[in-house]
Design a protein around this motif. Structure first.
Motif, PDB file in Angstrom:
ATOM      1  N   HIS A 142       0.942  -1.273  -0.131  1.00 49.70           N
ATOM      2  CA  HIS A 142       0.086  -0.044   0.052  1.00 49.70           C
ATOM      3  C   HIS A 142       0.564   1.271  -0.107  1.00 49.70           C
ATOM      4  O   HIS A 142       0.659   2.384  -0.719  1.00 49.70           O
ATOM      5  N   ALA A 143       1.917   1.269   0.865  1.00 47.52           N
ATOM      6  CA  ALA A 143       2.849   2.364   0.860  1.00 47.52           C
ATOM      7  C   ALA A 143       3.460   2.536  -0.469  1.00 47.52           C
ATOM      8  O   ALA A 143       3.546   3.851  -1.069  1.00 47.52           O
ATOM      9  N   ILE A 144       3.667   1.323  -1.129  1.00 50.50           N
ATOM     10  CA  ILE A 144       4.450   1.744  -2.283  1.00 50.50           C
ATOM     11  C   ILE A 144       3.319   2.183  -3.521  1.00 50.50           C
ATOM     12  O   ILE A 144       3.818   3.131  -4.412  1.00 50.50           O
ATOM     13  N   ASN A 145       2.266   1.685  -3.408  1.00 55.36           N
ATOM     14  CA  ASN A 145       1.069   2.186  -4.391  1.00 55.36           C
ATOM     15  C   ASN A 145       1.056   3.886  -4.117  1.00 55.36           C
ATOM     16  O   ASN A 145       1.081   4.582  -5.281  1.00 55.36           O
ATOM     17  N   GLY A 146       1.212   4.193  -3.073  1.00 54.10           N
ATOM     18  CA  GLY A 146       1.066   5.526  -2.618  1.00 54.10           C
ATOM     19  C   GLY A 146       2.307   6.442  -3.220  1.00 54.10           C
ATOM     20  O   GLY A 146       2.138   7.711  -3.826  1.00 54.10           O
ATOM     21  N   ALA A 147       3.457   5.864  -2.796  1.00 54.38           N
ATOM     22  CA  ALA A 147       4.577   6.426  -3.578  1.00 54.38           C
ATOM     23  C   ALA A 147       4.614   6.513  -5.192  1.00 54.38           C
ATOM     24  O   ALA A 147       5.013   7.545  -5.727  1.00 54.38           O
ATOM     25  N   LEU A 148       4.249   5.333  -5.746  1.00 50.42           N
ATOM     26  CA  LEU A 148       4.219   5.329  -7.258  1.00 50.42           C
ATOM     27  C   LEU A 148       3.033   6.524  -7.662  1.00 50.42           C
ATOM     28  O   LEU A 148       3.392   7.303  -8.570  1.00 50.42           O
ATOM     29  N   LYS A 149       1.897   6.724  -7.018  1.00 52.59           N
ATOM     30  CA  LYS A 149       0.989   7.746  -7.465  1.00 52.59           C
ATOM     31  C   LYS A 149       1.755   9.227  -7.247  1.00 52.59           C
ATOM     32  O   LYS A 149       1.551  10.167  -7.974  1.00 52.59           O
ATOM     33  N   LYS A 150       2.389   9.464  -6.095  1.00 52.48           N
ATOM     34  CA  LYS A 150       3.111  10.704  -6.037  1.00 52.48           C
ATOM     35  C   LYS A 150       4.372  10.968  -7.151  1.00 52.48           C
ATOM     36  O   LYS A 150       4.257  12.014  -7.450  1.00 52.48           O
ATOM     37  N   VAL A 151       4.902   9.924  -7.472  1.00 52.73           N
ATOM     38  CA  VAL A 151       6.006   9.988  -8.500  1.00 52.73           C
ATOM     39  C   VAL A 151       5.205  10.290  -9.868  1.00 52.73           C
ATOM     40  O   VAL A 151       5.468  11.018 -10.661  1.00 52.73           O
ATOM     41  N   SER A 152       4.080   9.760 -10.189  1.00 50.71           N
ATOM     42  CA  SER A 152       3.358   9.845 -11.381  1.00 50.71           C
ATOM     43  C   SER A 152       2.755  11.300 -11.331  1.00 50.71           C
ATOM     44  O   SER A 152       2.776  11.935 -12.332  1.00 50.71           O
ATOM     45  N   LYS A 153       2.243  11.611 -10.369  1.00 51.52           N
ATOM     46  CA  LYS A 153       1.906  13.186 -10.059  1.00 51.52           C
ATOM     47  C   LYS A 153       3.056  14.331 -10.538  1.00 51.52           C
ATOM     48  O   LYS A 153       2.863  15.172 -11.172  1.00 51.52           O
ATOM     49  N   LYS A 154       4.029  13.846  -9.959  1.00 56.66           N
ATOM     50  CA  LYS A 154       5.352  14.833 -10.106  1.00 56.66           C
ATOM     51  C   LYS A 154       5.835  14.829 -11.714  1.00 56.66           C
ATOM     52  O   LYS A 154       6.034  15.902 -12.193  1.00 56.66           O
ATOM     53  N   ILE A 155       5.698  13.514 -12.337  1.00 53.99           N
ATOM     54  CA  ILE A 155       6.246  13.616 -13.950  1.00 53.99           C
ATOM     55  C   ILE A 155       5.130  14.112 -14.526  1.00 53.99           C
ATOM     56  O   ILE A 155       5.383  14.861 -15.460  1.00 53.99           O
ATOM     57  N   LEU A 156       3.883  13.983 -14.179  1.00 50.56           N
ATOM     58  CA  LEU A 156       2.842  14.475 -14.995  1.00 50.56           C
ATOM     59  C   LEU A 156       2.900  15.938 -14.789  1.00 50.56           C
ATOM     60  O   LEU A 156       2.794  16.709 -15.917  1.00 50.56           O
ATOM     61  N   ASN A 157       3.003  16.624 -13.866  1.00 57.29           N
ATOM     62  CA  ASN A 157       3.262  17.944 -13.568  1.00 57.29           C
ATOM     63  C   ASN A 157       4.532  18.474 -14.261  1.00 57.29           C
ATOM     64  O   ASN A 157       4.266  19.772 -14.898  1.00 57.29           O
ATOM     65  N   ASP A 158       5.457  17.919 -14.308  1.00 57.24           N
ATOM     66  CA  ASP A 158       6.747  18.297 -14.881  1.00 57.24           C
ATOM     67  C   ASP A 158       6.535  18.141 -16.348  1.00 57.24           C
ATOM     68  O   ASP A 158       6.903  19.057 -16.996  1.00 57.24           O
ATOM     69  N   HIS A 159       5.629  17.346 -16.842  1.00 56.19           N
ATOM     70  CA  HIS A 159       5.522  17.005 -18.362  1.00 56.19           C
ATOM     71  C   HIS A 159       4.742  18.439 -18.661  1.00 56.19           C
ATOM     72  O   HIS A 159       5.235  19.000 -19.746  1.00 56.19           O
TER      73      HIS A 159
END
Length: 90
Positions: A45-62
């Protein structure tokens, strides 16, 4: 699509991915040690949350770099492509 753009958060993203990688290795160890399912699920569950945060950062950066740069260069297809990517995350 494979051209390079100026990304501002690459170091932070890389650090977060390294942390996630470490957590995954930890889960593999937990499984090898036959830890409880509850402990393993909590880590997943913690990893899923961390992956979501990374996805949001990449999406925002994009959006703030790649999409902005492409629009400034008159590449109208960029908004459609961004909308397609955004659709996958909503």
């Amino acid at each position: 699509m494979s051209e390079k753009h100026n990304h501002t958060q690459l170091k932070d993203i890389d650090n977060r991915l390294a942390t996630i990688e470490g957590h995954i290795k930890g889960i593999r160890q937990m499984i090898a040690e036959q830890k409880s399912c509850e402990e393993i699920l909590l880590q997943l569950h913690a990893i899923n949350g961390a992956l979501k945060k990374v996805s949001k950062k990449i999406l925002n950066d994009h959006l703030n770099n790649c999409v902005k740069e492409s629009i400034e260069n008159g590449e109208s297809e960029t908004l459609k492509n961004f909308a397609d990517i955004l659709e996958k995350y909503i």
